[in-house]
Design a protein around this motif. Structure first.
Motif, PDB file in Angstrom:
ATOM      1  N   SER A   1     -14.039  17.480 -10.835  1.00 51.02           N
ATOM      2  CA  SER A   1     -15.152  17.964 -11.658  1.00 51.02           C
ATOM      3  C   SER A   1     -15.939  16.785 -12.218  1.00 51.02           C
ATOM      4  N   ARG A   2     -15.288  15.630 -12.324  1.00 48.62           N
ATOM      5  CA  ARG A   2     -16.014  14.464 -12.832  1.00 48.62           C
ATOM      6  C   ARG A   2     -16.418  13.503 -11.728  1.00 48.62           C
ATOM      7  N   GLY A   3     -16.140  13.894 -10.494  1.00 47.63           N
ATOM      8  CA  GLY A   3     -16.505  13.019  -9.369  1.00 47.63           C
ATOM      9  C   GLY A   3     -15.718  11.715  -9.369  1.00 47.63           C
ATOM     10  N   ILE A   4     -14.472  11.761  -9.863  1.00 44.91           N
ATOM     11  CA  ILE A   4     -13.652  10.540  -9.928  1.00 44.91           C
ATOM     12  C   ILE A   4     -12.678  10.523  -8.746  1.00 44.91           C
ATOM     13  N   PRO A   5     -12.675   9.449  -7.949  1.00 47.64           N
ATOM     14  CA  PRO A   5     -11.720   9.387  -6.832  1.00 47.64           C
ATOM     15  C   PRO A   5     -10.285   9.520  -7.331  1.00 47.64           C
ATOM     16  N   ALA A   6      -9.466  10.275  -6.613  1.00 43.18           N
ATOM     17  CA  ALA A   6      -8.083  10.479  -7.075  1.00 43.18           C
ATOM     18  C   ALA A   6      -7.129  10.683  -5.921  1.00 43.18           C
ATOM     19  N   VAL A   7      -5.902  10.211  -6.142  1.00 43.44           N
ATOM     20  CA  VAL A   7      -4.817  10.392  -5.174  1.00 43.44           C
ATOM     21  C   VAL A   7      -3.612  10.934  -5.927  1.00 43.44           C
TER      22      VAL A   7
ATOM     23  N   MET B   1       0.847  -1.208   0.000  1.00 41.52           N
ATOM     24  CA  MET B   1       0.000   0.000   0.000  1.00 41.52           C
ATOM     25  C   MET B   1       0.878   1.252   0.000  1.00 41.52           C
ATOM     26  N   ARG B   2       0.484   2.252  -0.783  1.00 47.29           N
ATOM     27  CA  ARG B   2       1.215   3.525  -0.775  1.00 47.29           C
ATOM     28  C   ARG B   2       0.277   4.625  -0.277  1.00 47.29           C
ATOM     29  N   ASN B   3       0.840   5.619   0.372  1.00 45.16           N
ATOM     30  CA  ASN B   3       0.028   6.742   0.850  1.00 45.16           C
ATOM     31  C   ASN B   3       0.366   8.006   0.084  1.00 45.16           C
ATOM     32  N   GLY B   4      -0.651   8.622  -0.484  1.00 42.27           N
ATOM     33  CA  GLY B   4      -0.436   9.878  -1.191  1.00 42.27           C
ATOM     34  C   GLY B   4      -1.349  10.948  -0.630  1.00 42.27           C
ATOM     35  N   ILE B   5      -1.584  11.969  -1.448  1.00 41.35           N
ATOM     36  CA  ILE B   5      -2.465  13.057  -0.999  1.00 41.35           C
ATOM     37  C   ILE B   5      -3.854  12.797  -1.574  1.00 41.35           C
ATOM     38  N   PRO B   6      -4.868  12.703  -0.705  1.00 39.16           N
ATOM     39  CA  PRO B   6      -6.212  12.483  -1.250  1.00 39.16           C
ATOM     40  C   PRO B   6      -6.697  13.766  -1.922  1.00 39.16           C
ATOM     41  N   VAL B   7      -7.068  13.697  -3.186  1.00 39.40           N
ATOM     42  CA  VAL B   7      -7.449  14.939  -3.862  1.00 39.40           C
ATOM     43  C   VAL B   7      -8.873  14.940  -4.398  1.00 39.40           C
ATOM     44  N   SER B   8      -9.466  13.768  -4.510  1.00 47.55           N
ATOM     45  CA  SER B   8     -10.872  13.733  -4.936  1.00 47.55           C
ATOM     46  C   SER B   8     -11.495  12.532  -4.247  1.00 47.55           C
TER      47      SER B   8
ATOM     48  N   ARG C   1      -4.227  -4.903 -11.064  1.00 48.82           N
ATOM     49  CA  ARG C   1      -5.396  -4.486 -10.282  1.00 48.82           C
ATOM     50  C   ARG C   1      -4.950  -3.344  -9.379  1.00 48.82           C
ATOM     51  N   ILE C   2      -5.812  -2.401  -9.175  1.00 51.36           N
ATOM     52  CA  ILE C   2      -5.401  -1.281  -8.322  1.00 51.36           C
ATOM     53  C   ILE C   2      -6.613  -0.689  -7.602  1.00 51.36           C
ATOM     54  N   VAL C   3      -6.373  -0.275  -6.365  1.00 49.78           N
ATOM     55  CA  VAL C   3      -7.421   0.334  -5.543  1.00 49.78           C
ATOM     56  C   VAL C   3      -7.023   1.784  -5.279  1.00 49.78           C
ATOM     57  N   VAL C   4      -7.971   2.700  -5.419  1.00 48.46           N
ATOM     58  CA  VAL C   4      -7.709   4.109  -5.105  1.00 48.46           C
ATOM     59  C   VAL C   4      -8.692   4.536  -4.025  1.00 48.46           C
ATOM     60  N   ASP C   5      -8.163   4.988  -2.914  1.00 43.89           N
ATOM     61  CA  ASP C   5      -9.041   5.499  -1.866  1.00 43.89           C
ATOM     62  C   ASP C   5      -8.816   7.009  -1.758  1.00 43.89           C
TER      63      ASP C   5
ATOM     64  N   GLY D   1      -6.191   8.818   0.834  1.00 44.79           N
ATOM     65  CA  GLY D   1      -4.971   8.819   0.030  1.00 44.79           C
ATOM     66  C   GLY D   1      -4.283   7.476  -0.136  1.00 44.79           C
ATOM     67  N   HIS D   2      -4.971   6.359   0.213  1.00 44.61           N
ATOM     68  CA  HIS D   2      -4.329   5.048   0.043  1.00 44.61           C
ATOM     69  C   HIS D   2      -4.461   4.549  -1.394  1.00 44.61           C
ATOM     70  N   VAL D   3      -3.383   3.923  -1.873  1.00 41.81           N
ATOM     71  CA  VAL D   3      -3.439   3.248  -3.169  1.00 41.81           C
ATOM     72  C   VAL D   3      -2.859   1.856  -2.954  1.00 41.81           C
ATOM     73  N   VAL D   4      -3.586   0.823  -3.382  1.00 44.19           N
ATOM     74  CA  VAL D   4      -3.091  -0.541  -3.215  1.00 44.19           C
ATOM     75  C   VAL D   4      -2.959  -1.176  -4.598  1.00 44.19           C
ATOM     76  N   VAL D   5      -1.755  -1.695  -4.870  1.00 37.49           N
ATOM     77  CA  VAL D   5      -1.521  -2.339  -6.164  1.00 37.49           C
ATOM     78  C   VAL D   5      -1.624  -3.849  -5.973  1.00 37.49           C
ATOM     79  N   ASN D   6      -2.321  -4.500  -6.870  1.00 40.90           N
ATOM     80  CA  ASN D   6      -2.571  -5.947  -6.798  1.00 40.90           C
ATOM     81  C   ASN D   6      -2.936  -6.403  -5.371  1.00 40.90           C
ATOM     82  N   PRO D   7      -4.038  -5.897  -4.849  1.00 39.54           N
ATOM     83  CA  PRO D   7      -4.451  -6.265  -3.486  1.00 39.54           C
ATOM     84  C   PRO D   7      -4.817  -7.747  -3.416  1.00 39.54           C
ATOM     85  N   ASP D   8      -4.696  -8.339  -2.210  1.00 37.67           N
ATOM     86  CA  ASP D   8      -5.171  -9.727  -2.116  1.00 37.67           C
ATOM     87  C   ASP D   8      -6.699  -9.708  -2.096  1.00 37.67           C
ATOM     88  N   ALA D   9      -7.275 -10.915  -2.232  1.00 40.31           N
ATOM     89  CA  ALA D   9      -8.727 -11.003  -2.446  1.00 40.31           C
ATOM     90  C   ALA D   9      -9.509 -10.339  -1.312  1.00 40.31           C
TER      91      ALA D   9
END
Ligand code: PEP
Ligand code: MG
Length: 586
Positions: free
Chosen positions: A196-202, A1-8, A217-221, A225-233
């Motif tokens: 402006s498009r209501g799309i979650p973004a980090v 998991m990586r932590n970034g800046i939550p922007v949307s 596979r990727i998760v954007v929160d 600001g969390h992003v998970v690459v190839n999360p487990d099931a």
């Protein structure tokens, strides 16, 4: 998991699509020997189209901006027609069996590593020119998103260094569910596009392009600001649940769009929309906006193949006005510079672009281009008068009294020019964007020069806190809820209200539950935000009274730390409208 800046805000789970600088998919397959000729022909077609574009651009820019600016495109044409450039690209296709897109990518890398060793600033600038040419050819190749020759299935999560307007255009109608960028902060333009498009973004995830590849596979929160690459099931299914809740909330809130924009105790509020183009106007109408509070016209210039002339601008503005909900449409003049550049207006590198040659400072130096835009706005406004709509003209980054006087003179002159052409001109209120601290300090002397004020909190915050809105390293300082910012906003809003000058706030804080609550308590009654947030603010208003918001504002004025304000407002939102907590970024 990586932590970034939550922007949307919001949660998205999907398939990563990595945007390389020139849209080369890392998994693009090599060509079969039988495909080489066809690829060479495809490259040649793109090259010929690019040459035609550059010729047309050179002429148009020379006519509308000036010969010096046009020379940039003439030099790009020279690069394109350089036999070495052409031969090298062809060799990558014919000998290494690369696609045209990949060939250009290799060529650019080859030059970049060659130029990296030089100390010659001139040569470094030439690399930028080369990059522009490559991007132009690449645009004509319009490669579809295909790893292994197959279309990527399902919703995409775009991963890019920085999301550029050209990427947004290239992505077209693809189902983009989430956005992850290496650069940028809460109010950078990629973030604004996502919101402006209501799309979650980090944003601000340095090096993420090295950790994720197209097809992962990727998760954007976008809440924390969390992003998970190839999360487990297990993790993926937990996030899918959150994603469903997010959609459900959005659907529920969308039902609010027909509610009046009124607080629980009957105070009427303007909930205006920030838009970049006609598609956004339609979204604004669908979300129940009561008008347009900020039309960022630079997107017309950024996405136009050359310079839009008076007629093209007039058509674009009238289309936006005609599709707008409500009675007010606020058109902002060109706000180029900072992180938004168009090559024909000169793109010399500046040490501090946000404090440099930006917005009206740049427009003043291209008086013909500026006058063209003012005329196009006046014409579009006149045409709409019969429909009862008011079109307002908004000038970005006003700093001094003299600038405001000069702008007024320019508007009067444009009006006279149109009258001498026997074109009908309507009355257009003229306003300033309050985004420079100097203007905030002198607001009382500026007010008599304008018909209305629009507070651009995105810039005002970065300038007050001396913290670049695009730099993730200082995003902890670039905070609209910082006590000094709150003090300045309180004063500016009070000054406008006392002078009876309409005041709106059109920065991103207007669309966040905590920001909105506080501003309402300051006495602000006009807010402009990404259309996606309008239903949420209607929800908040339903549970809010003037007295409650005023008491929250008074309490916040006694806070000294940013964290204290944030914590207190988060608690208040949880009490007033608990379901909105999901829609505030951390
Ligand atoms: C602002 O600065 O708050 C604003 C609305 O303008 P922009 O984000 O386009 O700079
Ligand atoms: Mg601004």
């Amino acid at each position: 998991m990586r932590n970034g800046i939550p922007v949307s805000p919001g949660v998205a789970v999907g398939t990563a699509y990595c945007i390389d600088e020139i849209f080369v998919n890392p998994d693009t397959k090599r060509l079969e020997p039988g495909e080489v000729q066809a690829e060479l022909a495809r490259y040649e077609r793109a090259r010929v189209k690019t040459a035609a574009d550059l010729r047309a651009l050179t002429q148009k820019v020379a006519r509308q901006v000036g010969p010096h600016e046009a020379a940039i495109f003439a030099s790009h044409l020279a690069i394109l027609e350089d036999p070495a450039f052409d031969e090298k690209t062809r060799a990558w296709i014919a000998e290494h069996h690369e696609t045209a897109q990949a060939a250009l990518h290799h060529l650019l890398n080859e030059y970049a590593s060659l130029f990296a060793r030089t100390k010659d600033e001139y040569l470094k600038l030439r690399l930028n020119d080369l990059r522009d040419v490559v991007l132009r050819i690449s645009g004509h190749l319009s490669e579809v998103l295909q790893p292994d020759g197959k279309a990527i299935a399902g919703p995409l999560i775009v991963v890019a260094d920085e999301l550029l307007p050209s990427h947004v255009v290239a992505l077209g109608d693809r189902p983009v569910m989430g956005i992850v960028t290496q650069a940028g902060g809460q109010t950078s333009h990629a973030a604004i596009l996502a919101r402006s498009r209501g799309i979650p973004a980090v944003s601000g995830l340095r090096g993420i392009l090295k950790q994720v590849k197209t097809g992962d596979r990727i998760v954007v929160d976008g809440r924390d600001g969390h992003v998970v690459v190839n999360p487990d099931a297990e993790i993926e299914s937990a996030y899918r649940k959150l994603q469903r809740e997010f959609f459900l909330l959005k659907d529920q809130l969308a039902a609010n769009r027909d509610l009046p924009a009124k607080s629980a105790d009957g105070e009427t509020v303007q909930l205006l929309a920030n838009i970049n183009n006609v598609a956004d106007v339609k979204a604004a109408a669908a979300m129940g906006a009561t008008g347009i509070g900020l039309y960022r016209t630079e997107y017309l210039f950024l996405t136009h193949p050359s310079v839009p002339d008076e007629e093209e601008q007039f058509q674009a503005y009238r289309e936006v006005i005609a599709a707008s909900p409500g009675n007010t449409v606020t058109i902002r003049t060109l706000d180029i510079g900072g992180d938004k550049t168009v090559p024909y207006l000169g793109h010399a590198r500046e040490a501090n672009p946000f404090m440099g040659w930006r917005s009206i400072r740049l427009s003043f130096e291209h008086p013909e281009l500026f006058a063209t835009q003012i005329r196009a706005i006046l014409r579009a406004a006149a045409e709409q008068e019969a429909s009862g709509r008011t079109v307002r003209m908004l000038f970005p980054m006003v700093t001094t009294f003299e600038e405001m006087r000069r702008l007024r003179t320019m508007v009067d002159r444009a009006r006279r020019q149109l009258e001498s052409r026997r074109v009908r001109v309507g009355s257009v209120p003229v306003g300033l964007m309050l985004e420079v601290p100097a203007a905030a300090v002198s607001i009382r002397s500026l007010l008599p020069t304008v018909d209305f004020v629009s507070i651009g909190s995105n810039d005002l915050v970065q300038y007050l806190m001396a913290a670049d809105r695009d730099n993730p390293k200082v995003s902890h300082l670039c905070q609209p809820l910082a006590p000094p910012v709150i003090r300045v906003l309180t004063d500016v809003i009070a000054a406008c209200n006392a002078a009876n000058k309409p005041v709106t706030l059109c920065g991103e804080m207007a669309g966040s539950p905590r920001g909105f609550l506080l501003l309402f308590g300051m006495g602000l009654r006009s807010f402009s935000m990404s259309p996606a947030f309008i239903p949420s603010m209607k929800e908040l208003l339903c549970h809010l009274t003037v007295a409650k918001a005023e008491s929250i504002h008074r309490r916040v004025l006694s806070h000294k730390a940013i964290s204290q304000v944030t914590r207190y407002l988060t608690e208040q939102i949880k009490k007033i409208a608990p379901n909105l907590a999901m829609l505030d970024t951390a």
